[in-house]
Design a protein around this motif. Structure first.
Motif, PDB file in Angstrom:
ATOM      1  N   TYR A 100      67.384  11.549  54.042  1.00 24.80           N
ATOM      2  CA  TYR A 100      67.774  12.696  54.257  1.00 24.80           C
ATOM      3  C   TYR A 100      68.489  13.574  52.820  1.00 24.80           C
ATOM      4  CZ  TYR A 100      71.822  15.760  55.321  1.00 24.80           C
ATOM      5  OH  TYR A 100      72.888  16.899  55.358  1.00 24.80           O
ATOM      6  N   LEU A 101      69.144  12.359  52.262  1.00 21.86           N
ATOM      7  CA  LEU A 101      69.899  12.971  50.863  1.00 21.86           C
ATOM      8  C   LEU A 101      68.995  12.987  49.861  1.00 21.86           C
ATOM      9  CD1 LEU A 101      73.070  10.384  51.213  1.00 21.86           C
ATOM     10  CD2 LEU A 101      72.920  12.918  51.686  1.00 21.86           C
ATOM     11  N   SER A 102      67.901  12.270  49.858  1.00 21.96           N
ATOM     12  CA  SER A 102      66.792  12.286  48.839  1.00 21.96           C
ATOM     13  C   SER A 102      65.980  13.243  49.068  1.00 21.96           C
ATOM     14  CB  SER A 102      65.891  10.805  48.918  1.00 21.96           C
ATOM     15  OG  SER A 102      66.837   9.734  48.499  1.00 21.96           O
ATOM     16  N   VAL A 103      65.720  13.754  50.010  1.00 25.80           N
ATOM     17  CA  VAL A 103      64.881  14.777  50.321  1.00 25.80           C
ATOM     18  C   VAL A 103      65.560  16.082  49.722  1.00 25.80           C
ATOM     19  CG1 VAL A 103      63.768  16.448  52.025  1.00 25.80           C
ATOM     20  CG2 VAL A 103      63.381  13.784  52.308  1.00 25.80           C
ATOM     21  N   ALA A 104      66.746  16.310  50.247  1.00 24.73           N
ATOM     22  CA  ALA A 104      67.358  17.397  49.539  1.00 24.73           C
ATOM     23  C   ALA A 104      67.584  17.393  48.171  1.00 24.73           C
ATOM     24  CB  ALA A 104      68.802  17.551  50.236  1.00 24.73           C
ATOM     25  N   LEU A 105      67.783  16.154  47.549  1.00 23.68           N
ATOM     26  CA  LEU A 105      68.084  16.157  46.268  1.00 23.68           C
ATOM     27  C   LEU A 105      66.460  16.587  45.284  1.00 23.68           C
ATOM     28  CD1 LEU A 105      69.550  15.082  43.434  1.00 23.68           C
ATOM     29  CD2 LEU A 105      68.726  12.844  44.242  1.00 23.68           C
ATOM     30  N   GLY A 106      65.350  15.849  46.035  1.00 24.71           N
ATOM     31  CA  GLY A 106      64.107  16.434  45.547  1.00 24.71           C
ATOM     32  C   GLY A 106      63.867  17.822  45.435  1.00 24.71           C
ATOM     33  N   LEU A 107      64.298  18.256  46.455  1.00 21.97           N
ATOM     34  CA  LEU A 107      64.151  19.886  46.494  1.00 21.97           C
ATOM     35  C   LEU A 107      65.086  20.619  45.522  1.00 21.97           C
ATOM     36  CD1 LEU A 107      63.970  20.456  50.436  1.00 21.97           C
ATOM     37  CD2 LEU A 107      62.131  20.776  49.001  1.00 21.97           C
ATOM     38  N   THR A 108      66.049  20.275  45.287  1.00 26.01           N
ATOM     39  CA  THR A 108      66.936  20.604  44.394  1.00 26.01           C
ATOM     40  C   THR A 108      66.350  20.613  42.910  1.00 26.01           C
ATOM     41  OG1 THR A 108      68.838  20.102  45.534  1.00 26.01           O
ATOM     42  CG2 THR A 108      69.454  20.814  43.210  1.00 26.01           C
ATOM     43  N   ILE A 109      65.888  19.362  42.643  1.00 28.69           N
ATOM     44  CA  ILE A 109      65.117  19.108  41.310  1.00 28.69           C
ATOM     45  C   ILE A 109      64.117  19.949  41.155  1.00 28.69           C
ATOM     46  CG2 ILE A 109      63.946  17.434  40.228  1.00 28.69           C
ATOM     47  CD1 ILE A 109      65.840  15.129  41.323  1.00 28.69           C
ATOM     48  N   LEU A 110      63.369  20.081  42.222  1.00 29.62           N
ATOM     49  CA  LEU A 110      62.064  21.030  42.229  1.00 29.62           C
ATOM     50  C   LEU A 110      62.587  22.543  41.666  1.00 29.62           C
ATOM     51  CD1 LEU A 110      59.877  19.887  45.030  1.00 29.62           C
ATOM     52  CD2 LEU A 110      59.295  19.793  42.647  1.00 29.62           C
ATOM     53  N   VAL A 111      63.538  23.061  42.337  1.00 25.63           N
ATOM     54  CA  VAL A 111      64.054  24.372  42.122  1.00 25.63           C
ATOM     55  C   VAL A 111      64.603  24.429  40.783  1.00 25.63           C
ATOM     56  CG1 VAL A 111      66.068  25.746  42.734  1.00 25.63           C
ATOM     57  CG2 VAL A 111      64.509  24.760  44.490  1.00 25.63           C
ATOM     58  N   ALA A 112      65.517  23.557  40.527  1.00 23.03           N
ATOM     59  CA  ALA A 112      66.069  23.365  38.989  1.00 23.03           C
ATOM     60  C   ALA A 112      64.975  23.450  37.776  1.00 23.03           C
ATOM     61  CB  ALA A 112      67.009  22.148  38.668  1.00 23.03           C
ATOM     62  N   GLY A 113      63.714  22.728  38.045  1.00 18.85           N
ATOM     63  CA  GLY A 113      62.801  22.558  37.183  1.00 18.85           C
ATOM     64  C   GLY A 113      61.762  23.847  37.319  1.00 18.85           C
ATOM     65  N   GLY A 114      61.774  24.563  38.331  1.00 22.27           N
ATOM     66  CA  GLY A 114      60.965  25.650  38.392  1.00 22.27           C
ATOM     67  C   GLY A 114      61.897  26.974  37.561  1.00 22.27           C
ATOM     68  N   ILE A 115      63.146  26.917  37.845  1.00 18.74           N
ATOM     69  CA  ILE A 115      63.816  27.825  37.156  1.00 18.74           C
ATOM     70  C   ILE A 115      64.110  27.560  35.620  1.00 18.74           C
ATOM     71  CG2 ILE A 115      66.296  28.536  36.659  1.00 18.74           C
ATOM     72  CD1 ILE A 115      66.869  28.295  39.752  1.00 18.74           C
ATOM     73  N   LYS A 116      63.986  26.277  35.223  1.00 19.22           N
ATOM     74  CA  LYS A 116      63.799  25.954  33.908  1.00 19.22           C
ATOM     75  C   LYS A 116      62.475  26.682  33.254  1.00 19.22           C
ATOM     76  CE  LYS A 116      64.726  22.149  30.605  1.00 19.22           C
ATOM     77  NZ  LYS A 116      64.934  20.719  30.538  1.00 19.22           N
ATOM     78  N   ILE A 117      61.463  26.460  34.040  1.00 20.88           N
ATOM     79  CA  ILE A 117      60.144  26.893  33.559  1.00 20.88           C
ATOM     80  C   ILE A 117      60.256  28.398  33.433  1.00 20.88           C
ATOM     81  CG2 ILE A 117      57.755  27.208  34.193  1.00 20.88           C
ATOM     82  CD1 ILE A 117      57.874  24.148  35.413  1.00 20.88           C
ATOM     83  N   ILE A 118      60.634  29.082  34.428  1.00 21.21           N
ATOM     84  CA  ILE A 118      60.570  30.504  34.458  1.00 21.21           C
ATOM     85  C   ILE A 118      61.512  31.237  33.255  1.00 21.21           C
ATOM     86  CG2 ILE A 118      61.751  32.579  35.745  1.00 21.21           C
ATOM     87  CD1 ILE A 118      60.844  31.073  38.303  1.00 21.21           C
ATOM     88  N   ILE A 119      62.713  30.549  33.094  1.00 16.36           N
ATOM     89  CA  ILE A 119      63.440  30.916  31.897  1.00 16.36           C
ATOM     90  C   ILE A 119      62.858  30.691  30.602  1.00 16.36           C
ATOM     91  CG2 ILE A 119      65.841  30.131  30.756  1.00 16.36           C
ATOM     92  CD1 ILE A 119      67.046  29.860  33.491  1.00 16.36           C
ATOM     93  N   SER A 120      62.096  29.790  30.439  1.00 13.27           N
ATOM     94  CA  SER A 120      61.440  29.185  29.146  1.00 13.27           C
ATOM     95  C   SER A 120      60.248  30.141  28.923  1.00 13.27           C
ATOM     96  CB  SER A 120      61.027  27.554  29.089  1.00 13.27           C
ATOM     97  OG  SER A 120      59.949  27.514  30.090  1.00 13.27           O
ATOM     98  N   TYR A 121      59.533  30.756  29.974  1.00 14.21           N
ATOM     99  CA  TYR A 121      58.573  31.834  29.752  1.00 14.21           C
ATOM    100  C   TYR A 121      59.376  33.193  29.322  1.00 14.21           C
ATOM    101  CZ  TYR A 121      54.903  28.741  31.063  1.00 14.21           C
ATOM    102  OH  TYR A 121      54.044  27.547  31.044  1.00 14.21           O
ATOM    103  N   SER A 122      60.373  33.368  29.785  1.00 18.03           N
ATOM    104  CA  SER A 122      61.086  34.829  29.478  1.00 18.03           C
ATOM    105  C   SER A 122      61.332  34.943  27.957  1.00 18.03           C
ATOM    106  CB  SER A 122      62.338  34.853  30.049  1.00 18.03           C
ATOM    107  OG  SER A 122      62.250  34.467  31.658  1.00 18.03           O
TER     108      SER A 122
END
Length: 163
Positions: free
Chosen positions: A141-163
């Motif tokens: 349960y803790l790991s799934v939430a952590l994994g989703l958070t890492i995905l969101v953080a990585g997605g935001i990082k990608i979006i920011i790098s393309y801006s």
């Protein structure tokens, strides 16, 4: 809030984890939390000191005005932001990189709340299973939430790098 309207912190901790010295209480916190039969029960045992203040000074005052799901998500959001991001993570990041960071704790705790509420909604629990299976389930349960958070953080990082 009336003085006698809720239990004292000491009584609350004893009620959740039992009596003993600090080592016994901390051990009880880990064992009871990770062997919990549901995600909700996990949070009843985890960090009872902060849980006490969040319950009696944030969650309960919202009871008559806000639906439970919103109270839970709001409580987890405040906990993630103040206890994990502002208090622990941001000062460390500022000392190392002289900048703030993605609100990792806040997003992780929002996912924890949403998953907990979803598991409750479908009636998921591990009452029938051994303590070892319950530990693995809670870590999952803790790991799934952590994994989703890492995905969101990585997605935001990608979006920011393309801006």
């Amino acid at each position: 809030m009336k003085q006698d309207s809720h239990k004292t912190l000491k009584h609350y901790i004893h009620l959740r984890l039992g009596r003993g010295n600090i080592i016994e209480v901390l051990r009880s916190m880990f064992v009871k939390a990770f062997q919990a039969k549901s995600a909700k029960e996990f949070w009843n045992y985890w960090n009872p000191v902060f849980g006490y203040y969040m319950l009696f000074y944030f969650y309960k005052p919202l009871t008559n005005r806000v639906p439970r799901a919103i109270r839970v998500i709001a409580t987890f959001t405040v906990s993630g932001f103040f206890l994990h991001d502002i208090l622990l993570w941001w000062p460390f990041c500022w000392l190392i990189a002289y900048k703030t960071h993605f609100p990792f704790g806040t997003v992780w705790f929002i996912f924890l709340a949403i998953i907990m509420l979803s598991l409750e909604k479908i009636g998921f629990n591990t009452k029938k299973y051994s303590p070892k299976v319950r530990v693995l389930t809670n870590l999952g349960y803790l790991s799934v939430a952590l994994g989703l958070t890492i995905l969101v953080a990585g997605g935001i990082k990608i979006i920011i790098s393309y801006s």
